[in-house]
Every structure is written in C-alpha cells, then in structure tokens.
Design a protein around this motif. Structure first.
Motif, PDB file in Angstrom:
ATOM      1  N   GLY A   1      76.639  85.820  34.996  1.00  0.00           N
ATOM      2  CA  GLY A   1      75.731  85.357  35.883  1.00  0.00           C
ATOM      3  C   GLY A   1      75.581  84.292  37.396  1.00  0.00           C
ATOM      4  O   GLY A   1      74.008  84.551  37.754  1.00  0.00           O
ATOM      5  N   SER A   2      76.338  83.690  37.154  1.00  0.00           N
ATOM      6  CA  SER A   2      75.833  82.723  38.494  1.00  0.00           C
ATOM      7  C   SER A   2      76.278  83.190  39.307  1.00  0.00           C
ATOM      8  O   SER A   2      76.283  83.827  39.889  1.00  0.00           O
ATOM      9  CB  SER A   2      76.568  81.315  37.722  1.00  0.00           C
ATOM     10  OG  SER A   2      78.304  81.924  38.201  1.00  0.00           O
ATOM     11  N   VAL A   3      75.667  81.995  40.312  1.00  0.00           N
ATOM     12  CA  VAL A   3      74.990  83.039  41.889  1.00  0.00           C
ATOM     13  C   VAL A   3      76.461  82.481  42.504  1.00  0.00           C
ATOM     14  O   VAL A   3      77.541  81.574  42.652  1.00  0.00           O
ATOM     15  CB  VAL A   3      74.511  81.551  42.288  1.00  0.00           C
ATOM     16  CG1 VAL A   3      74.428  82.300  44.384  1.00  0.00           C
ATOM     17  CG2 VAL A   3      73.148  82.332  42.147  1.00  0.00           C
ATOM     18  N   TRP A   4      77.313  83.669  43.262  1.00  0.00           N
ATOM     19  CA  TRP A   4      78.593  83.838  44.018  1.00  0.00           C
ATOM     20  C   TRP A   4      78.384  83.246  45.210  1.00  0.00           C
ATOM     21  O   TRP A   4      78.511  83.041  45.860  1.00  0.00           O
ATOM     22  CB  TRP A   4      79.774  84.358  43.823  1.00  0.00           C
ATOM     23  CG  TRP A   4      80.910  84.328  44.702  1.00  0.00           C
ATOM     24  CD1 TRP A   4      81.750  83.081  44.168  1.00  0.00           C
ATOM     25  CD2 TRP A   4      81.621  85.553  44.985  1.00  0.00           C
ATOM     26  NE1 TRP A   4      82.541  83.760  45.705  1.00  0.00           N
ATOM     27  CE2 TRP A   4      82.330  84.928  45.144  1.00  0.00           C
ATOM     28  CE3 TRP A   4      80.831  86.519  44.831  1.00  0.00           C
ATOM     29  CZ2 TRP A   4      83.491  86.073  45.882  1.00  0.00           C
ATOM     30  CZ3 TRP A   4      82.789  87.783  46.020  1.00  0.00           C
ATOM     31  CH2 TRP A   4      83.370  86.850  46.089  1.00  0.00           C
TER      32      TRP A   4
ATOM     33  N   GLN B   1      78.902  90.441  38.275  1.00  0.00           N
ATOM     34  CA  GLN B   1      77.960  91.130  37.019  1.00  0.00           C
ATOM     35  C   GLN B   1      78.683  92.191  37.811  1.00  0.00           C
ATOM     36  O   GLN B   1      78.179  93.073  38.381  1.00  0.00           O
ATOM     37  CB  GLN B   1      76.442  90.425  38.025  1.00  0.00           C
ATOM     38  CG  GLN B   1      76.197  90.691  37.004  1.00  0.00           C
ATOM     39  CD  GLN B   1      74.981  89.807  36.950  1.00  0.00           C
ATOM     40  OE1 GLN B   1      73.936  89.807  38.168  1.00  0.00           O
ATOM     41  NE2 GLN B   1      73.962  88.672  36.078  1.00  0.00           N
TER      42      GLN B   1
ATOM     43  N   ASN C   1      76.311  88.018  42.489  1.00  0.00           N
ATOM     44  CA  ASN C   1      76.712  87.067  41.184  1.00  0.00           C
ATOM     45  C   ASN C   1      77.795  87.221  40.076  1.00  0.00           C
ATOM     46  O   ASN C   1      78.176  88.259  40.373  1.00  0.00           O
ATOM     47  CB  ASN C   1      75.149  86.634  39.921  1.00  0.00           C
ATOM     48  CG  ASN C   1      74.238  86.862  40.658  1.00  0.00           C
ATOM     49  OD1 ASN C   1      74.255  86.241  42.028  1.00  0.00           O
ATOM     50  ND2 ASN C   1      73.157  87.389  39.822  1.00  0.00           N
ATOM     51  N   LYS C   2      78.518  85.924  39.370  1.00  0.00           N
ATOM     52  CA  LYS C   2      80.005  86.309  38.992  1.00  0.00           C
ATOM     53  C   LYS C   2      79.126  87.009  37.767  1.00  0.00           C
ATOM     54  O   LYS C   2      78.093  87.346  37.558  1.00  0.00           O
ATOM     55  CB  LYS C   2      79.970  84.754  38.915  1.00  0.00           C
ATOM     56  CG  LYS C   2      80.718  84.014  39.854  1.00  0.00           C
ATOM     57  CD  LYS C   2      81.180  82.546  39.471  1.00  0.00           C
ATOM     58  CE  LYS C   2      82.242  81.839  40.903  1.00  0.00           C
ATOM     59  NZ  LYS C   2      82.708  80.944  40.521  1.00  0.00           N
TER      60      LYS C   2
END
Length: 185
Positions: free
Chosen positions: A151-154, A177, A147-148
């Motif tokens: 918290g967003s999914v990379w 993260q 995740n970045k």
C-alpha cells in the motif's frame, strides 16, 4: 482499467516444463482465476484453460493460436531475430561491446499477436491504441499513481518509473498493489 482485478502469482521456476505449467494453471483455475497469463513457453496453460472451459488465456513468446485458438485472447510475441543478427554482425565487424538491451514493442523485439474475436471490437480498438502508444513512447506502462503491494506509494500520479537502471524497473524487488504472492528471494 479494472481497479478490482486481483493477480495471483505461481512461480514455476522454469522457462519450459509443460507439466509444471499445466499444474500452475490448474491451481489458479481451481482458485477461481478467469484469466491465465504466463511467462513460460509451453502451451500447457492454454490446454488447461481449454479443458476447464470458461477460462481465457494470453500466450507467451509466440502466437500460440494453433494450440488453443479459444479461449486465447492474444499472445505476447518475442522476436529476437533482429537483435541476434545485429549482435552477430557487430562481432563479425569488430564493433561489438557488452551492453544491456531492454527493447520492447517500439523496437519490435516484443509484439502483441492478433487479438481474437473473443474480445469485443471497442475493447480491441482500445487495446490496439494502447499498444501503439506504448510503441511510440507516448504512454509509459509504469505511470503512477502506483502503490507497492503493502500500500505504500511507489509512483505518484503522473510519475513514471525510470527505465531499467538498477533503481528502475530492472531493480524492482516488490509486487504492486493488487498482486497476491511473494517475490522469491
């Protein structure tokens, strides 16, 4: 390996400035860092860690063992000689073309130095196995789930980052993260 690890980044904005590097290491140590890694070229972070006592270091660009054998765990070792020799020969024989080169452990441009006795034997064996799997390509260092910082999914589970193109690792303009700090603009 440790989902609770936290990374704090201090930018020195230089490749070689022992005073800035030592100051950055001291700040991190004062903030509770128990491991200091660097991407600068002096041995000042190792000296700061050794003076602090119970702080582990991981050197950059060369082995650095002679400058602070403990608490150094290992070092990233850059070996640009084969690249420079090949590029020089290409200029001399007229085959040189401009290109980006992103070689690593497998090509021998980057190595991991001797892992010191500060590392337990089973952990050392695991680290060497990981190094070998990176070198032979059976493992990609950027494999999801990742995740970045926000918290967003990379990368989804099992997905790997594209290799170094503009949309891949060379174009990363964010931290993952678990990393504290801001990417400089």
């Amino acid at each position: 390996v440790n989902p609770d690890v936290q990374f704090k980044i201090v930018w020195a904005y230089t490749w070689f400035d022992p005073t800035k590097e030592a100051d950055a290491a001291k700040v991190l140590i004062e903030q509770g860092a128990d491991v200091v890694l660097q991407h600068t070229d002096s041995t000042a972070p190792q000296a700061a860690a050794q003076a602090a006592g119970n702080v582990i270091t991981f050197g950059q660009a060369s082995d650095m063992a002679a400058y602070g054998p403990m608490p150094r765990v290992s070092s990233i070792i850059d070996d640009w000689a084969p690249y420079y020799i090949a590029r020089t020969k290409a200029v001399m024989d007229g085959t040189w073309t401009s290109t980006s080169t992103w070689d690593g452990i497998g090509a021998g441009m980057v190595g991991i130095g001797e892992i010191s006795s500060a590392v337990p034997a089973d952990i050392k064996a695991s680290a060497e196995a990981l190094r070998d799997s990176l070198a032979d390509g059976s493992y990609h260092a950027f494999t999801g789930p990742l995740n970045k910082q926000d918290g967003s999914v990379w990368l989804a589970a099992g997905e790997t980052a594209s290799d170094y193109g503009d949309g891949g690792l060379a174009g990363m303009n964010f931290y993952l993260q678990g990393i504290e700090g801001d990417v400089p603009n």
